[in-house]
Design an enzyme around this catalytic site. Structure first.
Site, PDB file in Angstrom:
ATOM      1  N   TYR A   1       0.782  -1.234   0.000  1.00  0.00           N
ATOM      2  CA  TYR A   1       0.000   0.000   0.000  1.00  0.00           C
ATOM      3  C   TYR A   1       0.815   1.287   0.000  1.00  0.00           C
ATOM      4  O   TYR A   1       0.250   2.363  -0.195  1.00  0.00           O
ATOM      5  CB  TYR A   1      -0.975  -0.027   1.185  1.00  0.00           C
ATOM      6  CG  TYR A   1      -2.025  -1.096   1.004  1.00  0.00           C
ATOM      7  CD1 TYR A   1      -3.105  -0.888   0.155  1.00  0.00           C
ATOM      8  CD2 TYR A   1      -1.910  -2.326   1.634  1.00  0.00           C
ATOM      9  CE1 TYR A   1      -4.048  -1.870  -0.046  1.00  0.00           C
ATOM     10  CE2 TYR A   1      -2.854  -3.325   1.443  1.00  0.00           C
ATOM     11  CZ  TYR A   1      -3.926  -3.097   0.593  1.00  0.00           C
ATOM     12  OH  TYR A   1      -4.860  -4.078   0.388  1.00  0.00           O
TER      13      TYR A   1
ATOM     14  N   PHE B   1     -11.107  -3.752  11.432  1.00  0.00           N
ATOM     15  CA  PHE B   1     -12.102  -3.696  10.362  1.00  0.00           C
ATOM     16  C   PHE B   1     -11.587  -4.376   9.109  1.00  0.00           C
ATOM     17  O   PHE B   1     -12.099  -4.237   8.054  1.00  0.00           O
ATOM     18  CB  PHE B   1     -12.496  -2.238  10.074  1.00  0.00           C
ATOM     19  CG  PHE B   1     -11.360  -1.338   9.682  1.00  0.00           C
ATOM     20  CD1 PHE B   1     -11.040  -1.130   8.345  1.00  0.00           C
ATOM     21  CD2 PHE B   1     -10.606  -0.677  10.645  1.00  0.00           C
ATOM     22  CE1 PHE B   1     -10.001  -0.296   7.990  1.00  0.00           C
ATOM     23  CE2 PHE B   1      -9.572   0.177  10.292  1.00  0.00           C
ATOM     24  CZ  PHE B   1      -9.274   0.361   8.960  1.00  0.00           C
TER      25      PHE B   1
END
Length: 417
Positions: free
Chosen positions: A123, A417
């Site tokens: 990322y 999450f």
């Protein structure tokens, strides 16, 4: 095949989620599947399809995250990112990240995007910097003791503990404590409706011999001030001596006394000789109370990755520990609307940040800006690594900015999450 992402339709969710589960090579319980079906925001979820089958997935949750200074800022929680192994190196991931950030920019409602990375190497090229770490430890509670200051010992002893083998029976007390903790800790996410169910997920298939989840709440009078959720994994030595583990899943407390009372409880659980604590903040209080930190085997791991979606709005959303007036030259090849010079002026009461033509004091990429944003990574350390450049080394701009950005409280993400 086209790599153009499409917005997920509710009727496509099962096939879309199946690809995600397959890509991660994981097992899931029916409870987990049902929960994430209910939490998925389909209008914010994307898929790439090939001959009617999903081959790439990405989504976002609508969160609000605490930032330095105590503000809670709208934040996109990037999630459920996967590419089928049959479709690697075809631009699928890049197209998903491109569409997602373009949509966030067009909406203009969330200046920050965050994610947790299964593979951290992926990322950075999309502008995400490591903004928060977590502490893990294996505490030898048979040989390590807690050494509390006398005043704190007395205050902790004055709290009442309520324990239950049914964590749902204490859920309202735990959520009240969690809500009080959010603003004080950068990186914490408000518990949005439905997310209070996630910490209670406890499928039997994932226990690996441990007990079902348990909970203990610390009370000052009738007011909940802390809680811990944990399991116990029994084990016996060759000589029938108890050698079990306490598996700490979650602990939050509003003050030192509540922290102390809960840790003292965990150290005293019968038939156990170790505490496995994962996902703790780097400045967790127990580090200063244990008699022998070496026998706790502390280590850190990466957790939260952050990128400013809108540099100006992101920098203006937080406060700064010391007064700062600095021009940042930001490079953002993936989101070029952020590239340019930004004048940041602020202090502990707030800040403004706007484009400028003034000469730059510091130059850095959006990835480094994301790493420093929550105050857990020093701009000075990044400069020593060659990742931040000071235009005029004798100007003092780096020192000023580093003092302003760095936080007194370590950023922490306790809400997955």
């Amino acid at each position: 095949m086209t790599t153009e992402p499409q917005v997920l339709q509710a009727s496509e969710w099962d096939a879309w989620y199946d690809i995600l589960v397959s890509a991660f090579g994981s097992e899931e319980s029916s409870e987990e599947r049902e929960l994430f079906r209910s939490l998925t925001e389909t209008e914010r979820s994307l898929g790439v399809w090939d001959e009617g089958r999903p081959v790439g997935t990405a989504g976002a949750f609508s969160f609000r995250m605490a930032v330095p200074g105590g503000a809670v800022v709208p934040t996109a929680g990037v999630t459920m990112v996967s590419v089928a192994p049959t479709h690697r190196r075809r631009g699928v991931l890049r197209s998903l990240m491109r569409r997602q950030l373009d949509d966030l920019h067009a909406a203009g409602e969330e200046p920050l995007a965050v994610l947790t990375a299964s593979e951290p190497a992926i990322y950075g090229r999309f502008g995400y910097g490591l903004a928060a770490r977590a502490l893990e430890a294996t505490i030898d509670s048979s040989r390590v003791s807690l050494q509390l200051p006398p005043g704190l010992e007395a205050e902790a002893a004055g709290l009442r503990l309520r324990q239950s083998n049914d964590p749902s029976s204490l859920q309202s007390e735990c959520e009240a404590v969690y809500a009080r903790c959010v603003a004080a800790r950068p990186g914490m996410l408000e518990r949005r409706p439905g997310w209070e169910r996630q910490p209670l997920l406890d499928p039997e298939s994932g226990r690996e011999g441990a007990s079902p989840l348990r909970c203990v709440v610390a009370l000052r009078g009738e007011e909940p001030v802390g809680y811990a959720r944990y399991a116990v994994k029994p084990r016996w030595s060759d000589y029938d001596a108890a050698d079990g583990d306490v598996l700490l899943r979650e602990l939050n407390a509003v003050d030192p006394a509540a922290h102390a009372a809960l840790w003292r409880f965990l150290f005293g659980i019968d038939l156990t000789t170790s505490i496995e604590a994962g996902g703790r903040p780097l400045d967790d209080p127990w580090l200063h109370w244990v008699s022998d930190p070496r026998r706790c085997a502390p280590r850190w791991t990466d957790t939260l990755y952050l990128r400013p979606v809108e540099v100006g709005a992101a920098l203006a959303a937080r406060a700064y520990a010391h007064p700062v007036d600095v021009v940042l030259e930001v490079e953002d090849t993936f989101c070029p609307w952020n590239t340019g010079r930004w004048r940041l002026s602020g202090d502990e009461k707030g800040a403004v940040c706007a484009p400028t033509r003034d000469a730059a004091d510091l130059a850095l990429s959006v990835r480094e800006l994301g790493a420093a944003y929550l105050g857990g990574t020093s701009l000075a350390a990044l400069a020593r690594s060659g990742l931040v450049t000071e235009a005029r080394p004798d100007s003092g701009a780096l020192r000023e900015a580093a003092r302003a950005f760095f936080g007194e409280t370590a950023p922490w993400l306790p809400h997955g999450f």
